[in-house]
Scaffold this motif. Structure first.
Motif, PDB file in Angstrom:
ATOM      1  N   ARG A  68      35.366  41.722  41.825  1.00 30.16           N
ATOM      2  CA  ARG A  68      36.343  41.956  42.443  1.00 30.16           C
ATOM      3  C   ARG A  68      37.377  41.966  41.745  1.00 30.16           C
ATOM      4  O   ARG A  68      38.494  42.812  41.706  1.00 30.16           O
ATOM      5  N   LYS A  69      37.538  41.154  40.590  1.00 26.09           N
ATOM      6  CA  LYS A  69      38.739  41.225  39.120  1.00 26.09           C
ATOM      7  C   LYS A  69      38.829  42.045  39.066  1.00 26.09           C
ATOM      8  O   LYS A  69      40.559  42.352  38.409  1.00 26.09           O
ATOM      9  N   ASN A 117      38.439  45.156  39.273  1.00 27.76           N
ATOM     10  CA  ASN A 117      38.461  46.126  40.430  1.00 27.76           C
ATOM     11  C   ASN A 117      40.017  46.022  40.355  1.00 27.76           C
ATOM     12  O   ASN A 117      40.993  46.885  40.717  1.00 27.76           O
ATOM     13  N   ALA A 118      40.626  44.149  40.795  1.00 28.56           N
ATOM     14  CA  ALA A 118      42.161  44.104  41.116  1.00 28.56           C
ATOM     15  C   ALA A 118      43.028  44.439  40.285  1.00 28.56           C
ATOM     16  O   ALA A 118      44.172  45.064  40.295  1.00 28.56           O
ATOM     17  N   ASP A 159      32.865  34.250  52.404  1.00 29.13           N
ATOM     18  CA  ASP A 159      32.599  35.588  53.183  1.00 29.13           C
ATOM     19  C   ASP A 159      31.477  35.294  54.224  1.00 29.13           C
ATOM     20  O   ASP A 159      31.523  35.737  54.647  1.00 29.13           O
ATOM     21  N   SER A 218      36.349  51.288  38.908  1.00 35.05           N
ATOM     22  CA  SER A 218      37.222  51.651  39.635  1.00 35.05           C
ATOM     23  C   SER A 218      37.814  52.134  39.047  1.00 35.05           C
ATOM     24  O   SER A 218      38.893  53.025  39.315  1.00 35.05           O
ATOM     25  N   GLN A 238      35.291  33.265  46.241  1.00 39.21           N
ATOM     26  CA  GLN A 238      35.351  34.069  47.694  1.00 39.21           C
ATOM     27  C   GLN A 238      34.314  34.192  48.297  1.00 39.21           C
ATOM     28  O   GLN A 238      33.566  34.358  49.299  1.00 39.21           O
ATOM     29  N   PRO A 239      33.379  35.447  47.689  1.00 36.52           N
ATOM     30  CA  PRO A 239      32.430  35.665  48.132  1.00 36.52           C
ATOM     31  C   PRO A 239      31.255  35.430  48.707  1.00 36.52           C
ATOM     32  O   PRO A 239      31.297  36.190  50.089  1.00 36.52           O
ATOM     33  N   GLY A 241      31.703  47.278  36.695  1.00 34.10           N
ATOM     34  CA  GLY A 241      33.081  47.196  37.092  1.00 34.10           C
ATOM     35  C   GLY A 241      34.123  48.680  36.887  1.00 34.10           C
ATOM     36  O   GLY A 241      35.041  48.659  37.115  1.00 34.10           O
ATOM     37  N   SER A 301      30.001  38.966  41.329  1.00 37.08           N
ATOM     38  CA  SER A 301      30.419  39.528  42.757  1.00 37.08           C
ATOM     39  C   SER A 301      31.842  39.487  42.745  1.00 37.08           C
ATOM     40  O   SER A 301      33.214  40.633  42.727  1.00 37.08           O
ATOM     41  N   PHE A 302      32.439  38.082  42.347  1.00 36.05           N
ATOM     42  CA  PHE A 302      34.190  38.103  42.159  1.00 36.05           C
ATOM     43  C   PHE A 302      34.018  38.890  41.109  1.00 36.05           C
ATOM     44  O   PHE A 302      34.958  39.268  40.868  1.00 36.05           O
ATOM     45  N   GLY A 358      43.956  39.687  42.990  1.00 36.25           N
ATOM     46  CA  GLY A 358      42.375  40.430  43.458  1.00 36.25           C
ATOM     47  C   GLY A 358      42.452  38.430  43.142  1.00 36.25           C
ATOM     48  O   GLY A 358      43.375  37.453  43.305  1.00 36.25           O
TER      49      GLY A 358
END
Length: 309
Positions: free
Chosen positions: A24-25, A27-28, A58, A273, A54-55, A269, A20-21, A35
């Protein structure tokens, strides 16, 4: 290595947090954003401690909050996330992790039911909230599921034809080369199951808030997030096992497995994106026109590979 398959859910959750990280990374960075950071610069230590977990942060935050139950919600609103998590946990037993799994002769069939059961539990739980947004998301999810499950089943069943088995462990291999049609259709089906663009229609934030999960909060929403992490791992690991696995053992098996998982996650990913969102009619029509046709080719190719070539 089937005797210690009970550790699979733990590995799935821990790896799901990292995947998941990674999503996110990636995509950022593609969108020119920083990110979540891996190494926190000294100047940021007082304002940003996200890093790679971070996931997990959350989810822990959600479990620390109160859970609100809508007035019109039925008991299925609570049962849905719990049963979805149970399905996700059980699914990890049948997906080999570096060769570790519950080696059942009909494991692929059981996996089909568990993956479908997870989606249905989320749908039932979300619709039970009485929210109009959840109902719209549920309708979209059902339409996607009806058009996506057949290509997914045919794509994986093509390998069952090639190997003459329904055991996931026995059909593992570098089948990306031997049956590329099956690899393409299974990858596309995974995008739909994980709500990756352009198939994130059932939880489109800009249209229906969060769709099925709109009314969820606190511990129930945290349960759904844990389920999502485990489903990311299950589906990515399944693709790596079926199409990117190189027979190996020991530490090499773990390296090969996680390399395949990482490669598949990066591909997912990139797709997420680089593409926009389909409308529901565009998505269902495209799924019937492209993956379904490719899945038929995959089955024909598998039959020819086994009985003719």
């Amino acid at each position: 290595m089937t005797g210690i398959f009970w550790i699979n859910p733990v590995i799935a959750l821990c790896t799901g947090i990292f995947l998941s990280f990674l999503l996110r990374k990636l995509n950022a960075r593609i969108q020119s954003r920083r990110g979540p950071v891996i190494r926190v610069p000294p100047a940021w230590r007082d304002i940003n401690r996200t890093k790679i977990l971070q996931p997990l942060y959350d989810i822990l935050k959600l479990f620390s909050k109160s859970t609100f139950i809508p007035e019109k919600a039925s008991p299925f609103f609570i049962m849905g996330p719990v049963m979805a998590l149970v399905c996700a946990v059980l699914a990890t037993f049948f997906v080999p992790i570096a060769g570790i799994s519950f080696d059942y002769s009909f494991g692929l069939v059981v996996l089909f039911y568990l993956l479908m059961g997870e989606i249905l539990c989320v749908i039932v739980g979300g619709v039970a909230s009485g929210s109009l947004f959840a109902v719209i998301g549920g309708v979209r999810e059902i339409e996607l599921m009806l058009t996506n499950e057949i290509p997914f089943i045919l794509g994986t069943f093509a390998l069952a034809i090639s190997y003459n088995t329904l055991s996931v462990s026995e059909m593992m291999g570098f089948n990306l080369v031997t049956n590329p049609f099956a690899a393409i259709v299974v990858f596309l089906s995974i995008l739909v199951k994980l709500h990756i663009k352009p198939f994130d229609i059932s939880d489109a934030e800009s249209e229906i808030v969060s769709g099925l999960t709109t009314e969820y909060s606190g511990k129930l929403l945290g349960t759904l997030e844990v389920t999502k992490l485990m489903m990311i791992f299950v589906l990515v690991a399944l693709f790596a096992d079926l199409f990117l696995w190189v027979p190996s053992s020991g530490i090499i098996a773990w390296l090969v497995f996680f390399a395949g998982v990482g490669f598949t996650t990066v591909l997912i990913g990139l797709v997420h994106s680089l593409f926009g969102r389909f409308r529901i009619d565009q998505a269902t029509w495209w799924l019937l026109k492209v993956p379904l046709v490719i899945s038929v080719f995959a089955v024909v190719w598998a039959a020819m590979w086994r009985y003719v070539l």
